[in-house]
Scaffold this motif. Structure first.
Motif, PDB file in Angstrom:
ATOM      1  N   ALA A  16     -23.974 -27.802  93.827  1.00  0.00           N
ATOM      2  CA  ALA A  16     -24.211 -26.394  94.123  1.00  0.00           C
ATOM      3  C   ALA A  16     -23.106 -25.546  93.503  1.00  0.00           C
ATOM      4  O   ALA A  16     -23.351 -24.466  92.961  1.00  0.00           O
ATOM      5  CB  ALA A  16     -24.263 -26.179  95.640  1.00  0.00           C
ATOM      6  N   ASP A  17     -21.897 -26.065  93.574  1.00  0.00           N
ATOM      7  CA  ASP A  17     -20.758 -25.350  93.018  1.00  0.00           C
ATOM      8  C   ASP A  17     -20.886 -25.213  91.505  1.00  0.00           C
ATOM      9  O   ASP A  17     -20.645 -24.143  90.946  1.00  0.00           O
ATOM     10  CB  ASP A  17     -19.491 -26.123  93.368  1.00  0.00           C
ATOM     11  N   ALA A  18     -21.287 -26.305  90.855  1.00  0.00           N
ATOM     12  CA  ALA A  18     -21.454 -26.278  89.396  1.00  0.00           C
ATOM     13  C   ALA A  18     -22.553 -25.296  89.011  1.00  0.00           C
ATOM     14  O   ALA A  18     -22.432 -24.543  88.038  1.00  0.00           O
ATOM     15  CB  ALA A  18     -21.776 -27.678  88.881  1.00  0.00           C
ATOM     16  N   MET A  19     -23.636 -25.275  89.827  1.00  0.00           N
ATOM     17  CA  MET A  19     -24.738 -24.351  89.529  1.00  0.00           C
ATOM     18  C   MET A  19     -24.291 -22.907  89.667  1.00  0.00           C
ATOM     19  O   MET A  19     -24.674 -22.046  88.890  1.00  0.00           O
ATOM     20  CB  MET A  19     -25.919 -24.610  90.464  1.00  0.00           C
ATOM     21  N   ARG A  20     -23.467 -22.666  90.685  1.00  0.00           N
ATOM     22  CA  ARG A  20     -22.983 -21.304  90.890  1.00  0.00           C
ATOM     23  C   ARG A  20     -22.109 -20.875  89.715  1.00  0.00           C
ATOM     24  O   ARG A  20     -22.222 -19.762  89.211  1.00  0.00           O
ATOM     25  CB  ARG A  20     -22.199 -21.237  92.213  1.00  0.00           C
ATOM     26  N   ARG A  21     -21.258 -21.797  89.256  1.00  0.00           N
ATOM     27  CA  ARG A  21     -20.404 -21.456  88.110  1.00  0.00           C
ATOM     28  C   ARG A  21     -21.245 -21.175  86.869  1.00  0.00           C
ATOM     29  O   ARG A  21     -21.006 -20.220  86.144  1.00  0.00           O
ATOM     30  CB  ARG A  21     -19.407 -22.583  87.841  1.00  0.00           C
ATOM     31  N   ASP A  22     -22.248 -22.025  86.633  1.00  0.00           N
ATOM     32  CA  ASP A  22     -23.154 -21.815  85.494  1.00  0.00           C
ATOM     33  C   ASP A  22     -23.814 -20.449  85.579  1.00  0.00           C
ATOM     34  O   ASP A  22     -23.928 -19.738  84.589  1.00  0.00           O
ATOM     35  CB  ASP A  22     -24.309 -22.830  85.537  1.00  0.00           C
ATOM     36  N   PHE A  23     -24.250 -20.115  86.787  1.00  0.00           N
ATOM     37  CA  PHE A  23     -24.975 -18.871  86.985  1.00  0.00           C
ATOM     38  C   PHE A  23     -24.076 -17.679  86.663  1.00  0.00           C
ATOM     39  O   PHE A  23     -24.456 -16.773  85.925  1.00  0.00           O
ATOM     40  CB  PHE A  23     -25.479 -18.791  88.428  1.00  0.00           C
ATOM     41  N   VAL A  24     -22.874 -17.699  87.173  1.00  0.00           N
ATOM     42  CA  VAL A  24     -21.939 -16.600  86.914  1.00  0.00           C
ATOM     43  C   VAL A  24     -21.651 -16.509  85.412  1.00  0.00           C
ATOM     44  O   VAL A  24     -21.628 -15.418  84.838  1.00  0.00           O
ATOM     45  CB  VAL A  24     -20.632 -16.777  87.725  1.00  0.00           C
ATOM     46  N   ALA A  25     -21.473 -17.661  84.776  1.00  0.00           N
ATOM     47  CA  ALA A  25     -21.215 -17.659  83.333  1.00  0.00           C
ATOM     48  C   ALA A  25     -22.403 -17.061  82.590  1.00  0.00           C
ATOM     49  O   ALA A  25     -22.240 -16.239  81.683  1.00  0.00           O
ATOM     50  CB  ALA A  25     -20.935 -19.077  82.854  1.00  0.00           C
ATOM     51  N   ASN A  26     -23.617 -17.461  83.008  1.00  0.00           N
ATOM     52  CA  ASN A  26     -24.828 -16.939  82.354  1.00  0.00           C
ATOM     53  C   ASN A  26     -24.952 -15.432  82.523  1.00  0.00           C
ATOM     54  O   ASN A  26     -25.225 -14.715  81.567  1.00  0.00           O
ATOM     55  CB  ASN A  26     -26.073 -17.583  82.971  1.00  0.00           C
ATOM     56  N   VAL A  27     -24.758 -14.966  83.756  1.00  0.00           N
ATOM     57  CA  VAL A  27     -24.887 -13.533  84.029  1.00  0.00           C
ATOM     58  C   VAL A  27     -23.864 -12.764  83.197  1.00  0.00           C
ATOM     59  O   VAL A  27     -24.182 -11.752  82.573  1.00  0.00           O
ATOM     60  CB  VAL A  27     -24.685 -13.222  85.530  1.00  0.00           C
ATOM     61  N   SER A  28     -22.637 -13.267  83.180  1.00  0.00           N
ATOM     62  CA  SER A  28     -21.588 -12.568  82.433  1.00  0.00           C
ATOM     63  C   SER A  28     -21.971 -12.467  80.968  1.00  0.00           C
ATOM     64  O   SER A  28     -21.831 -11.421  80.343  1.00  0.00           O
ATOM     65  CB  SER A  28     -20.261 -13.311  82.557  1.00  0.00           C
ATOM     66  N   HIS A  29     -22.478 -13.577  80.436  1.00  0.00           N
ATOM     67  CA  HIS A  29     -22.871 -13.570  79.035  1.00  0.00           C
ATOM     68  C   HIS A  29     -24.007 -12.577  78.779  1.00  0.00           C
ATOM     69  O   HIS A  29     -23.960 -11.805  77.819  1.00  0.00           O
ATOM     70  CB  HIS A  29     -23.286 -14.969  78.613  1.00  0.00           C
ATOM     71  N   GLU A  30     -24.999 -12.588  79.670  1.00  0.00           N
ATOM     72  CA  GLU A  30     -26.160 -11.700  79.496  1.00  0.00           C
ATOM     73  C   GLU A  30     -25.750 -10.234  79.542  1.00  0.00           C
ATOM     74  O   GLU A  30     -26.375  -9.390  78.920  1.00  0.00           O
ATOM     75  CB  GLU A  30     -27.205 -11.950  80.582  1.00  0.00           C
ATOM     76  N   ILE A  31     -24.721  -9.931  80.337  1.00  0.00           N
ATOM     77  CA  ILE A  31     -24.289  -8.539  80.452  1.00  0.00           C
ATOM     78  C   ILE A  31     -23.350  -8.180  79.314  1.00  0.00           C
ATOM     79  O   ILE A  31     -23.364  -7.061  78.807  1.00  0.00           O
ATOM     80  CB  ILE A  31     -23.606  -8.294  81.823  1.00  0.00           C
ATOM     81  N   ARG A  32     -22.561  -9.157  78.888  1.00  0.00           N
ATOM     82  CA  ARG A  32     -21.574  -8.861  77.862  1.00  0.00           C
ATOM     83  C   ARG A  32     -22.239  -8.500  76.538  1.00  0.00           C
ATOM     84  O   ARG A  32     -21.771  -7.619  75.817  1.00  0.00           O
ATOM     85  CB  ARG A  32     -20.639 -10.048  77.676  1.00  0.00           C
TER      86      ARG A  32
END
Ligand code: ADP
Length: 276
Positions: free
Chosen positions: A31-47
Protein backbone atom coordinates in the motif's frame (compact mmCIF):
# COMPACT_ATOMS: atom_id res chain seq x y z
CA UNK A 1 4.38 -15.59 -5.29
CA UNK A 2 5.32 -12.18 -3.94
CA UNK A 3 8.19 -11.70 -1.54
CA UNK A 4 6.91 -11.52 2.01
CA UNK A 5 7.94 -8.55 4.09
CA UNK A 6 8.25 -9.09 7.83
CA UNK A 7 8.49 -6.56 10.60
CA UNK A 8 10.60 -8.04 13.40
CA UNK A 9 10.79 -6.72 16.94
CA UNK A 10 13.11 -8.12 19.54
CA UNK A 11 12.32 -7.63 23.22
CA UNK A 12 15.03 -8.41 25.75
CA UNK A 13 13.98 -8.94 29.37
CA UNK A 14 16.04 -8.38 32.49
CA UNK A 15 16.07 -12.09 33.35
CA UNK A 16 17.88 -12.82 30.11
CA UNK A 17 15.03 -14.27 28.04
CA UNK A 18 14.08 -12.71 24.76
CA UNK A 19 10.87 -12.41 22.83
CA UNK A 20 10.80 -12.00 19.09
CA UNK A 21 7.65 -10.63 17.49
CA UNK A 22 7.35 -10.84 13.75
CA UNK A 23 4.51 -9.46 11.73
CA UNK A 24 3.73 -9.88 8.06
CA UNK A 25 3.61 -6.33 6.74
CA UNK A 26 3.59 -7.24 3.04
CA UNK A 27 0.20 -5.62 2.48
CA UNK A 28 1.24 -2.46 4.31
CA UNK A 29 4.46 -2.22 2.30
CA UNK A 30 2.52 -2.67 -0.93
CA UNK A 31 0.00 0.00 0.00
CA UNK A 32 2.87 2.30 0.84
CA UNK A 33 4.58 1.65 -2.50
CA UNK A 34 1.30 2.29 -4.31
CA UNK A 35 0.85 5.56 -2.49
CA UNK A 36 4.36 6.65 -3.43
CA UNK A 37 3.75 5.70 -7.07
CA UNK A 38 0.51 7.63 -7.05
CA UNK A 39 2.08 10.79 -5.67
CA UNK A 40 4.91 10.51 -8.20
CA UNK A 41 2.39 10.05 -11.02
CA UNK A 42 0.25 13.00 -9.94
CA UNK A 43 3.29 15.23 -9.59
CA UNK A 44 4.46 14.28 -13.05
CA UNK A 45 1.02 14.83 -14.59
CA UNK A 46 0.83 18.29 -13.05
CA UNK A 47 4.40 19.25 -13.74
CA UNK A 48 4.15 18.72 -17.49
CA UNK A 49 1.40 21.26 -18.25
CA UNK A 50 2.85 23.58 -15.63
CA UNK A 51 6.24 23.58 -17.35
CA UNK A 52 4.63 24.31 -20.70
CA UNK A 53 2.56 27.09 -19.14
CA UNK A 54 5.61 28.66 -17.49
CA UNK A 55 7.43 28.55 -20.83
CA UNK A 56 4.61 30.43 -22.55
CA UNK A 57 4.48 33.04 -19.80
CA UNK A 58 8.20 33.63 -20.18
CA UNK A 59 7.87 34.01 -23.92
CA UNK A 60 5.04 36.50 -23.51
CA UNK A 61 7.10 38.49 -21.03
CA UNK A 62 10.36 38.56 -22.92
CA UNK A 63 9.63 38.58 -26.63
CA UNK A 64 8.01 41.33 -28.66
CA UNK A 65 5.05 39.55 -30.26
CA UNK A 66 2.41 40.53 -32.77
CA UNK A 67 -1.25 40.55 -31.73
CA UNK A 68 -1.77 37.26 -33.58
CA UNK A 69 1.15 35.57 -31.91
CA UNK A 70 -0.02 36.78 -28.52
CA UNK A 71 -3.48 35.39 -29.17
CA UNK A 72 -2.02 32.05 -30.21
CA UNK A 73 0.11 31.81 -27.06
CA UNK A 74 -2.86 32.68 -24.89
CA UNK A 75 -4.92 29.95 -26.56
CA UNK A 76 -2.22 27.40 -25.88
CA UNK A 77 -2.00 28.57 -22.28
CA UNK A 78 -5.75 28.23 -21.90
CA UNK A 79 -5.51 24.65 -23.19
CA UNK A 80 -2.81 23.76 -20.66
CA UNK A 81 -4.70 25.23 -17.74
CA UNK A 82 -7.88 23.47 -18.87
CA UNK A 83 -5.93 20.24 -18.84
CA UNK A 84 -4.75 20.82 -15.29
CA UNK A 85 -8.27 21.70 -14.24
CA UNK A 86 -9.61 18.42 -15.68
CA UNK A 87 -6.88 16.50 -13.92
CA UNK A 88 -7.57 18.10 -10.55
CA UNK A 89 -11.32 17.57 -10.97
CA UNK A 90 -10.74 13.89 -11.78
CA UNK A 91 -8.43 13.51 -8.78
CA UNK A 92 -10.99 15.04 -6.46
CA UNK A 93 -13.77 12.87 -7.84
CA UNK A 94 -11.63 9.76 -7.46
CA UNK A 95 -10.66 10.53 -3.89
CA UNK A 96 -14.30 11.18 -3.05
CA UNK A 97 -15.22 7.83 -4.55
CA UNK A 98 -12.47 6.02 -2.67
CA UNK A 99 -12.71 7.79 0.63
CA UNK A 100 -16.34 7.90 1.53
CA UNK A 101 -19.06 5.34 1.97
CA UNK A 102 -21.45 5.53 -0.99
CA UNK A 103 -23.57 8.65 -0.39
CA UNK A 104 -26.95 9.25 -1.91
CA UNK A 105 -27.09 6.17 -4.06
CA UNK A 106 -30.86 6.21 -4.07
CA UNK A 107 -31.70 8.85 -6.61
CA UNK A 108 -33.90 7.57 -9.39
CA UNK A 109 -31.83 8.20 -12.48
CA UNK A 110 -33.60 9.09 -15.68
CA UNK A 111 -31.50 7.38 -18.32
CA UNK A 112 -33.08 9.38 -21.14
CA UNK A 113 -31.71 12.65 -19.80
CA UNK A 114 -28.41 11.05 -18.84
CA UNK A 115 -27.88 9.43 -22.25
CA UNK A 116 -28.88 12.60 -24.08
CA UNK A 117 -26.27 14.60 -22.17
CA UNK A 118 -23.53 12.03 -22.70
CA UNK A 119 -24.39 11.72 -26.37
CA UNK A 120 -24.26 15.49 -26.92
CA UNK A 121 -20.88 15.64 -25.22
CA UNK A 122 -19.48 12.72 -27.23
CA UNK A 123 -20.74 14.22 -30.52
CA UNK A 124 -19.15 17.54 -29.64
CA UNK A 125 -15.85 15.81 -28.95
CA UNK A 126 -16.11 13.74 -32.12
CA UNK A 127 -16.69 16.87 -34.23
CA UNK A 128 -13.79 18.59 -32.55
CA UNK A 129 -11.38 15.70 -33.16
CA UNK A 130 -12.62 15.07 -36.71
CA UNK A 131 -13.32 18.42 -38.33
CA UNK A 132 -15.45 18.68 -41.45
CA UNK A 133 -12.57 17.99 -43.84
CA UNK A 134 -11.92 14.57 -42.26
CA UNK A 135 -13.83 11.31 -42.29
CA UNK A 136 -16.43 11.60 -39.53
CA UNK A 137 -17.07 8.95 -36.93
CA UNK A 138 -20.36 7.15 -36.92
CA UNK A 139 -21.83 7.44 -33.45
CA UNK A 140 -24.88 5.23 -32.98
CA UNK A 141 -26.67 5.67 -29.69
CA UNK A 142 -29.73 3.47 -29.22
CA UNK A 143 -32.88 4.91 -27.73
CA UNK A 144 -32.87 5.05 -23.94
CA UNK A 145 -34.27 1.86 -22.40
CA UNK A 146 -37.61 1.50 -20.59
CA UNK A 147 -36.06 1.26 -17.16
CA UNK A 148 -34.41 3.52 -14.62
CA UNK A 149 -31.45 3.03 -12.32
CA UNK A 150 -31.23 3.93 -8.68
CA UNK A 151 -27.90 5.46 -7.76
CA UNK A 152 -25.91 8.66 -7.79
CA UNK A 153 -26.85 10.44 -11.01
CA UNK A 154 -23.71 12.55 -11.30
CA UNK A 155 -21.44 9.54 -10.76
CA UNK A 156 -23.30 7.46 -13.30
CA UNK A 157 -23.10 10.31 -15.78
CA UNK A 158 -19.30 10.51 -15.36
CA UNK A 159 -18.98 6.75 -15.82
CA UNK A 160 -21.07 6.68 -19.00
CA UNK A 161 -19.43 9.75 -20.49
CA UNK A 162 -15.94 8.42 -19.74
CA UNK A 163 -16.68 5.28 -21.76
CA UNK A 164 -18.32 7.16 -24.64
CA UNK A 165 -15.61 9.82 -24.76
CA UNK A 166 -12.85 7.19 -24.69
CA UNK A 167 -14.47 5.39 -27.61
CA UNK A 168 -14.53 8.69 -29.51
CA UNK A 169 -10.96 9.59 -28.57
CA UNK A 170 -9.37 6.27 -29.45
CA UNK A 171 -11.34 5.45 -32.61
CA UNK A 172 -10.04 6.91 -35.89
CA UNK A 173 -12.16 8.88 -38.36
CA UNK A 174 -14.58 6.68 -40.29
CA UNK A 175 -14.88 4.35 -37.30
CA UNK A 176 -18.13 3.21 -35.74
CA UNK A 177 -19.19 3.59 -32.12
CA UNK A 178 -22.28 1.79 -30.92
CA UNK A 179 -23.90 2.52 -27.57
CA UNK A 180 -26.85 0.61 -26.16
CA UNK A 181 -28.41 -0.63 -22.96
CA UNK A 182 -29.51 -4.20 -22.51
CA UNK A 183 -31.47 -6.06 -19.88
CA UNK A 184 -29.69 -9.06 -18.39
CA UNK A 185 -31.33 -12.45 -17.74
CA UNK A 186 -30.89 -11.99 -13.96
CA UNK A 187 -32.86 -8.72 -14.05
CA UNK A 188 -29.78 -6.52 -14.08
CA UNK A 189 -28.89 -4.09 -16.84
CA UNK A 190 -25.83 -3.30 -18.85
CA UNK A 191 -24.57 -0.43 -20.96
CA UNK A 192 -22.31 -1.52 -23.84
CA UNK A 193 -20.03 0.91 -25.63
CA UNK A 194 -18.48 -0.79 -28.64
CA UNK A 195 -15.94 0.87 -30.91
CA UNK A 196 -14.08 -0.13 -34.06
CA UNK A 197 -10.87 1.41 -32.74
CA UNK A 198 -7.38 -0.04 -32.31
CA UNK A 199 -8.36 -2.57 -29.66
CA UNK A 200 -6.29 -3.46 -26.62
CA UNK A 201 -3.85 -6.36 -26.31
CA UNK A 202 -4.91 -8.99 -23.73
CA UNK A 203 -1.99 -8.37 -21.38
CA UNK A 204 -3.21 -4.82 -20.74
CA UNK A 205 -6.82 -5.69 -19.94
CA UNK A 206 -6.40 -6.64 -16.26
CA UNK A 207 -4.65 -3.34 -15.47
CA UNK A 208 -7.08 -1.00 -17.22
CA UNK A 209 -8.86 0.29 -14.10
CA UNK A 210 -5.61 1.30 -12.40
CA UNK A 211 -4.98 4.99 -11.88
CA UNK A 212 -2.77 6.43 -14.64
CA UNK A 213 -2.42 3.08 -16.42
CA UNK A 214 -2.26 3.77 -20.13
CA UNK A 215 -1.68 1.46 -23.04
CA UNK A 216 -0.26 4.21 -25.22
CA UNK A 217 0.96 7.21 -23.28
CA UNK A 218 1.45 9.66 -26.11
CA UNK A 219 -1.86 8.92 -27.77
CA UNK A 220 -3.72 9.32 -24.48
CA UNK A 221 -2.10 12.70 -23.77
CA UNK A 222 -2.65 13.94 -27.31
CA UNK A 223 -6.35 13.25 -27.00
CA UNK A 224 -6.54 15.09 -23.67
CA UNK A 225 -6.78 12.12 -21.32
CA UNK A 226 -5.97 12.34 -17.62
CA UNK A 227 -5.33 8.62 -17.20
CA UNK A 228 -8.01 8.49 -14.49
CA UNK A 229 -11.20 7.94 -16.50
CA UNK A 230 -11.39 4.17 -16.22
CA UNK A 231 -10.33 4.18 -12.57
CA UNK A 232 -13.24 6.51 -11.86
CA UNK A 233 -15.61 4.46 -13.99
CA UNK A 234 -14.64 1.22 -12.27
CA UNK A 235 -15.15 2.75 -8.81
CA UNK A 236 -18.56 4.10 -9.79
CA UNK A 237 -19.64 0.69 -11.08
CA UNK A 238 -18.43 -1.09 -7.96
CA UNK A 239 -20.07 1.40 -5.60
CA UNK A 240 -23.32 0.62 -7.33
CA UNK A 241 -22.79 -3.12 -6.86
CA UNK A 242 -21.86 -3.54 -10.51
CA UNK A 243 -18.72 -3.89 -12.54
CA UNK A 244 -16.76 -2.56 -15.48
CA UNK A 245 -16.28 -5.25 -18.15
CA UNK A 246 -13.84 -4.99 -21.03
CA UNK A 247 -13.49 -7.19 -24.06
CA UNK A 248 -11.24 -6.31 -26.92
CA UNK A 249 -9.61 -7.66 -30.03
CA UNK A 250 -6.45 -6.03 -31.24
CA UNK A 251 -7.04 -4.33 -34.58
CA UNK A 252 -10.82 -4.88 -34.35
CA UNK A 253 -12.08 -2.74 -31.53
CA UNK A 254 -13.21 -2.83 -27.93
CA UNK A 255 -16.36 -3.14 -25.88
CA UNK A 256 -16.50 -1.45 -22.51
CA UNK A 257 -19.59 -2.39 -20.51
CA UNK A 258 -21.07 -1.16 -17.25
CA UNK A 259 -23.14 -3.88 -15.61
CA UNK A 260 -25.59 -3.20 -12.78
CA UNK A 261 -27.39 -5.72 -10.56
CA UNK A 262 -31.16 -6.19 -10.57
CA UNK A 263 -31.43 -4.30 -7.26
CA UNK A 264 -30.44 -1.10 -9.08
CA UNK A 265 -32.88 -1.48 -11.96
CA UNK A 266 -36.46 -0.19 -11.80
CA UNK A 267 -38.88 -0.88 -14.58
CA UNK A 268 -40.66 2.26 -15.61
CA UNK A 269 -44.31 2.61 -14.73
CA UNK A 270 -46.49 2.02 -17.80
CA UNK A 271 -48.10 5.23 -19.10
CA UNK A 272 -51.22 6.31 -17.23
CA UNK A 273 -54.37 5.03 -18.95
CA UNK A 274 -56.59 7.79 -20.33
CA UNK A 275 -59.60 8.40 -18.15
CA UNK A 276 -62.71 9.08 -20.17
P1 ADP B 1 -6.99 8.16 -20.54
O1 ADP B 1 -7.24 9.51 -20.01
O2 ADP B 1 -5.53 7.86 -20.75
O3 ADP B 1 -7.84 7.81 -21.68
P2 ADP B 1 -8.52 6.14 -19.13
O4 ADP B 1 -8.46 5.68 -17.72
O5 ADP B 1 -9.80 6.66 -19.62
O6 ADP B 1 -7.36 7.21 -19.29
O7 ADP B 1 -8.05 4.94 -20.07
C1 ADP B 1 -6.86 4.23 -19.76
C2 ADP B 1 -6.21 3.69 -21.01
O8 ADP B 1 -7.02 2.67 -21.60
C3 ADP B 1 -6.03 4.71 -22.12
O9 ADP B 1 -4.85 5.46 -21.97
C4 ADP B 1 -6.00 3.85 -23.36
O10 ADP B 1 -4.71 3.36 -23.57
C5 ADP B 1 -6.91 2.68 -23.01
N1 ADP B 1 -8.28 2.81 -23.58
C6 ADP B 1 -9.38 3.29 -22.95
N2 ADP B 1 -10.47 3.24 -23.75
C7 ADP B 1 -10.05 2.72 -24.92
C8 ADP B 1 -10.71 2.39 -26.17
N3 ADP B 1 -12.03 2.61 -26.35
N4 ADP B 1 -9.95 1.85 -27.16
C9 ADP B 1 -8.62 1.62 -26.97
N5 ADP B 1 -7.95 1.91 -25.83
C10 ADP B 1 -8.65 2.44 -24.81
Amino acid sequence: GHPVKLSVQLHAYGDGHQLMLSRDVTALAQADAMRRDFVANVSHEIRTPLTVLAGFVETLQSLPLTEDERARYLDMMAAQSARMQTLVNDLLLLSRLEGSPPPGLNEVVDLRALMAQCEAEARGLSNLLHPADERPQQLEVAEAPPFELTGAANELRSAVSNLMNNAVRYTPGGGVIDVHWQRLPDGGARLCVTDSGPGIAPQHLPRLGERFYRVDRSRSRESGGTGLGLAITKHVAQRHGGELQVTSQLGQGSTFALAFPAARVRSMAPPEPDIE
